[in-house]
Design an enzyme around this catalytic site. Sequence first.
Site: not given
Length: 427
Positions: A61, A189, A266
């Site tokens: 993204k 995250h 990530e």
Amino acid sequence: MRPFVTDFCHLKKILPFVTAWMDLEDITMSEIVTEDKYCMIKKHLRWLKALPRVTPFNAVKCNDSRTIVKTLADVGTGFDCASKTEIQLMLSLRVPPERIICANPCKQVSQVRYAANNGVQMMTFDSEVELMKVARAHPKAELVLRIATNDSKAVRRLSVKFGATLKTSRLLLEWAKELNIDVIRVSSHVGSGCTDPETFVQAISDARCVFDMGAEICFSVYQLDIGGGFPGSEEIRLKFEEVTSVINPAPDKYFASDSGVRVIAEPGGYYVASAFRLAVNIIAKKLILKEQTGADDDESSEQTFVYYVNDGVYGSFHCILYDHAHVKPLLIWGPTCDSLDCIVERCNLPQMQVGDWMLFENMGAYTVAAACTFNGFQRPAIYYVMLGPTWLDFPHEVQEQDISTLPVSCAWEKRHPAACASASINV
């Protein structure tokens, strides 16, 4: 993103490999230029050195340009995909399904089915509803349990939207066991633009608790995902190595290296932010008197110039809204009719003229990937550039080519399907 002002002649000197075959005087849109595509590969080598135990899964993204993700695929990263479209992109580049995570904790059923039909097994969840959805549409999925973290010190917090508490995590593991669905990984995250690396350590500690819960329920959870939040620019106060020096001991502390636990992350902006430069053209200017601006600062000048450029927050500067990026180029407006389209409110620049150019550094993350065509202003073209000596570092790519004529750009990609043109000059 540090802009500096230049004119057309100077821009030709700065970007010779692009301007050699591109008439900048006829450009009607802003141009994104990577002067060194090798930047991402150097970032990858830097990652391997700083986090040798952590396998990166790039967040698509952040920048979904085909050339960008193809480069990262070639060096062996995995990919964090949030939608069917992103999964399709990766599969079209022949990325193996086992290197793809469907990491959106809230998915449409049709997207879950698409992943199942194309061999993408790993997908994230953080609720009972999502668990039931996956159990029906993709019973062979390998689930990733997303847990909430303390991301209060992040620029953009994500745990306000995603993540299960530790108490809820136990319930979700129990339900997954009843449904006979495998949970193989725990993820977290710490938020975009993390300013305190200790939050990574706390998140890893919390993940250890969930691993223990899984063991009590007879689940074999064997992967840890520490998420994103890594700095991608040297302009960030907290440097990459400062973050990794704190993170590195934590996996070994909570998951011994011989435990068989695989650790992944990530990253998004880390890989692409510094690889891109944005050139924007000044399309208009006007003189604003002090009383017009409404300023009440006696020390401010009596007049100032306002500039209008051919890109804004609905285009490549969307990072200002999305990722709270700080641009440092006075008052600079984007081209649309919306007063929200303000790029910079105050800065010191020399007086410029219509037709001059500004260059912004570190424009790879959440820029073109988030741009739209509001007011009819089109997304920018992207010109990929790799210098000749760097190109020669990739013999597998040039061994069948005449090295006396090397590509100026790896691709000229407009933001629509099937866009790929090449150009070359004699070196």
